[in-house]
Motif scaffolding. Structure first.
Motif, PDB file in Angstrom:
ATOM      1  N   LEU A   2     -46.136  23.453  22.007  1.00 13.38           N
ATOM      2  CA  LEU A   2     -45.217  24.019  21.033  1.00 13.38           C
ATOM      3  C   LEU A   2     -45.871  23.847  19.677  1.00 13.38           C
ATOM      4  O   LEU A   2     -46.189  22.728  19.273  1.00 13.38           O
ATOM      5  N   ILE A   3     -46.115  24.960  18.976  1.00 17.70           N
ATOM      6  CA  ILE A   3     -46.675  24.894  17.630  1.00 17.70           C
ATOM      7  C   ILE A   3     -45.552  25.188  16.638  1.00 17.70           C
ATOM      8  O   ILE A   3     -44.954  26.260  16.669  1.00 17.70           O
ATOM      9  N   MET A   4     -45.283  24.192  15.787  1.00 18.68           N
ATOM     10  CA  MET A   4     -44.247  24.296  14.772  1.00 18.68           C
ATOM     11  C   MET A   4     -44.923  24.417  13.412  1.00 18.68           C
ATOM     12  O   MET A   4     -45.700  23.546  13.024  1.00 18.68           O
ATOM     13  N   CYS A   5     -44.634  25.489  12.690  1.00 22.53           N
ATOM     14  CA  CYS A   5     -45.238  25.734  11.386  1.00 22.53           C
ATOM     15  C   CYS A   5     -44.191  25.563  10.295  1.00 22.53           C
ATOM     16  O   CYS A   5     -43.081  26.080  10.409  1.00 22.53           O
ATOM     17  N   GLU A   6     -44.577  24.867   9.229  1.00 21.92           N
ATOM     18  CA  GLU A   6     -43.653  24.601   8.129  1.00 21.92           C
ATOM     19  C   GLU A   6     -43.219  25.877   7.415  1.00 21.92           C
ATOM     20  O   GLU A   6     -42.087  26.007   6.982  1.00 21.92           O
ATOM     21  N   GLY A   7     -44.115  26.827   7.292  1.00 18.14           N
ATOM     22  CA  GLY A   7     -43.790  28.043   6.561  1.00 18.14           C
ATOM     23  C   GLY A   7     -44.424  29.269   7.178  1.00 18.14           C
ATOM     24  O   GLY A   7     -45.170  29.196   8.158  1.00 18.14           O
ATOM     25  N   THR A   8     -44.120  30.401   6.565  1.00 14.25           N
ATOM     26  CA  THR A   8     -44.625  31.684   7.047  1.00 14.25           C
ATOM     27  C   THR A   8     -46.145  31.764   6.963  1.00 14.25           C
ATOM     28  O   THR A   8     -46.787  32.282   7.877  1.00 14.25           O
ATOM     29  N   ASN A   9     -46.718  31.238   5.885  1.00 16.73           N
ATOM     30  CA  ASN A   9     -48.171  31.308   5.747  1.00 16.73           C
ATOM     31  C   ASN A   9     -48.876  30.519   6.840  1.00 16.73           C
ATOM     32  O   ASN A   9     -49.874  30.971   7.400  1.00 16.73           O
ATOM     33  N   LYS A  30     -45.967  31.977  21.284  1.00 17.59           N
ATOM     34  CA  LYS A  30     -46.202  32.144  19.849  1.00 17.59           C
ATOM     35  C   LYS A  30     -45.919  30.842  19.115  1.00 17.59           C
ATOM     36  O   LYS A  30     -45.220  29.968  19.625  1.00 17.59           O
ATOM     37  N   PRO A  31     -46.457  30.723  17.886  1.00 16.36           N
ATOM     38  CA  PRO A  31     -46.059  29.603  17.033  1.00 16.36           C
ATOM     39  C   PRO A  31     -44.687  29.903  16.421  1.00 16.36           C
ATOM     40  O   PRO A  31     -44.304  31.067  16.301  1.00 16.36           O
ATOM     41  N   TYR A  32     -43.969  28.851  16.041  1.00 18.42           N
ATOM     42  CA  TYR A  32     -42.635  29.033  15.466  1.00 18.42           C
ATOM     43  C   TYR A  32     -42.583  28.488  14.044  1.00 18.42           C
ATOM     44  O   TYR A  32     -43.128  27.430  13.760  1.00 18.42           O
ATOM     45  N   ASN A  33     -41.909  29.217  13.182  1.00 11.64           N
ATOM     46  CA  ASN A  33     -41.696  28.804  11.799  1.00 11.64           C
ATOM     47  C   ASN A  33     -40.436  27.945  11.752  1.00 11.64           C
ATOM     48  O   ASN A  33     -39.355  28.419  11.409  1.00 11.64           O
ATOM     49  N   ILE A  34     -40.587  26.684  12.159  1.00 11.03           N
ATOM     50  CA  ILE A  34     -39.461  25.741  12.178  1.00 11.03           C
ATOM     51  C   ILE A  34     -39.953  24.356  11.774  1.00 11.03           C
ATOM     52  O   ILE A  34     -41.117  24.036  11.942  1.00 11.03           O
ATOM     53  N   ARG A  35     -39.041  23.552  11.235  1.00  9.97           N
ATOM     54  CA  ARG A  35     -39.384  22.184  10.852  1.00  9.97           C
ATOM     55  C   ARG A  35     -38.802  21.159  11.816  1.00  9.97           C
ATOM     56  O   ARG A  35     -39.314  20.059  11.928  1.00  9.97           O
ATOM     57  N   LEU A  93     -37.756  25.441  25.776  1.00 11.14           N
ATOM     58  CA  LEU A  93     -38.225  24.148  26.280  1.00 11.14           C
ATOM     59  C   LEU A  93     -37.498  23.746  27.553  1.00 11.14           C
ATOM     60  O   LEU A  93     -38.119  23.271  28.512  1.00 11.14           O
ATOM     61  N   ILE A  94     -36.208  23.943  27.591  1.00 14.84           N
ATOM     62  CA  ILE A  94     -35.427  23.611  28.794  1.00 14.84           C
ATOM     63  C   ILE A  94     -35.848  24.496  29.962  1.00 14.84           C
ATOM     64  O   ILE A  94     -36.006  24.024  31.084  1.00 14.84           O
ATOM     65  N   ARG A  95     -36.068  25.769  29.700  1.00 19.43           N
ATOM     66  CA  ARG A  95     -36.503  26.698  30.748  1.00 19.43           C
ATOM     67  C   ARG A  95     -37.853  26.262  31.330  1.00 19.43           C
ATOM     68  O   ARG A  95     -38.058  26.308  32.526  1.00 19.43           O
ATOM     69  N   TYR A  96     -38.770  25.820  30.452  1.00 15.82           N
ATOM     70  CA  TYR A  96     -40.072  25.349  30.929  1.00 15.82           C
ATOM     71  C   TYR A  96     -39.887  24.056  31.723  1.00 15.82           C
ATOM     72  O   TYR A  96     -40.445  23.913  32.810  1.00 15.82           O
ATOM     73  N   GLY A  97     -39.120  23.113  31.195  1.00 17.23           N
ATOM     74  CA  GLY A  97     -38.695  21.934  31.924  1.00 17.23           C
ATOM     75  C   GLY A  97     -39.721  20.843  32.180  1.00 17.23           C
ATOM     76  O   GLY A  97     -39.405  19.861  32.841  1.00 17.23           O
ATOM     77  N   GLU A  98     -40.939  20.989  31.698  1.00 21.30           N
ATOM     78  CA  GLU A  98     -41.965  19.956  31.877  1.00 21.30           C
ATOM     79  C   GLU A  98     -42.400  19.421  30.524  1.00 21.30           C
ATOM     80  O   GLU A  98     -42.026  19.958  29.492  1.00 21.30           O
ATOM     81  N   ARG A  99     -43.212  18.361  30.555  1.00 15.72           N
ATOM     82  CA  ARG A  99     -43.715  17.770  29.310  1.00 15.72           C
ATOM     83  C   ARG A  99     -44.438  18.795  28.454  1.00 15.72           C
ATOM     84  O   ARG A  99     -45.168  19.642  28.971  1.00 15.72           O
ATOM     85  N   VAL A 100     -44.234  18.702  27.141  1.00 12.39           N
ATOM     86  CA  VAL A 100     -44.825  19.627  26.176  1.00 12.39           C
ATOM     87  C   VAL A 100     -45.517  18.814  25.078  1.00 12.39           C
ATOM     88  O   VAL A 100     -45.001  17.788  24.637  1.00 12.39           O
ATOM     89  N   ILE A 101     -46.670  19.283  24.648  1.00 18.72           N
ATOM     90  CA  ILE A 101     -47.352  18.707  23.492  1.00 18.72           C
ATOM     91  C   ILE A 101     -46.937  19.523  22.266  1.00 18.72           C
ATOM     92  O   ILE A 101     -46.941  20.754  22.305  1.00 18.72           O
ATOM     93  N   VAL A 102     -46.586  18.824  21.193  1.00 17.49           N
ATOM     94  CA  VAL A 102     -46.103  19.479  19.979  1.00 17.49           C
ATOM     95  C   VAL A 102     -47.124  19.311  18.859  1.00 17.49           C
ATOM     96  O   VAL A 102     -47.577  18.196  18.579  1.00 17.49           O
ATOM     97  N   TYR A 103     -47.470  20.433  18.232  1.00 16.85           N
ATOM     98  CA  TYR A 103     -48.318  20.430  17.044  1.00 16.85           C
ATOM     99  C   TYR A 103     -47.465  20.885  15.867  1.00 16.85           C
ATOM    100  O   TYR A 103     -46.898  21.973  15.906  1.00 16.85           O
ATOM    101  N   ARG A 104     -47.398  20.043  14.836  1.00 14.70           N
ATOM    102  CA  ARG A 104     -46.667  20.380  13.616  1.00 14.70           C
ATOM    103  C   ARG A 104     -47.674  20.657  12.514  1.00 14.70           C
ATOM    104  O   ARG A 104     -48.530  19.830  12.238  1.00 14.70           O
TER     105      ARG A 104
END
Length: 139
Positions: free
Chosen positions: A4-11, A36-41, A52-63
């Motif tokens: 899961l890639i979480m991006c602080e902003g649109t850029n 896709k990456p997500y624009n969320i904090r 995430l629930i649908r995937y149901g397995e461990r996920v690595i998160v990049y912020r």
């Protein structure tokens, strides 16, 4: 394993999209939650929670962002999917907007303006003959 890639902003989100599209990251788009990456904090977005629930397995998160002061809160419903040891922060210092300002040789003018880099870039920088305000809002 998915990411899961979480991006602080649109850029930041657009930069990650560009890197993904040009195969410049070690991970592939097909390995991303939602592809896709997500624009969320934070992880309180219903779409993200459902993915995430649908995937149901461990996920690595990049912020990814220019500030990383806030702690990522993992909702109880996601505790078996996301572990705090699998969360990685990447700080884009300086802000991406500063790099645009420097590239356009406007840094000295920016310093005099006393504006935030994002606000200055939106006001002063054009791309493809369009003001950055229009560009950033179209993302």
């Amino acid at each position: 394993m998915r990411y899961l890639i979480m991006c602080e902003g649109t850029n930041e989100e657009k930069l990650v999209e560009l890197l993904l599209d040009n195969n410049k990251l070690k991970i592939k788009r097909s390995e991303l939650i939602g592809l896709k990456p997500y624009n969320i904090r934070q992880l309180n977005n219903p779409t993200i929670i459902n993915e995430l629930i649908r995937y149901g397995e461990r996920v690595i998160v990049y912020r990814i962002g220019d500030t990383q002061k806030d702690k990522l809160k993992i909702p109880i419903i996601l505790k078996n999917i996301i572990s705090s040891k699998d969360i990685y922060k990447y700080c884009t210092k300086p802000e991406l907007e500063i790099l645009l300002i420097i590239n356009e040789e406007l840094y000295q003018d920016y310093l005099k303006s006393k504006k935030r880099p994002k606000d200055y870039a939106k006001e002063k920088i054009t791309y493809n003959k369009k003001n950055m305000t229009n560009q950033m809002n179209s993302y």
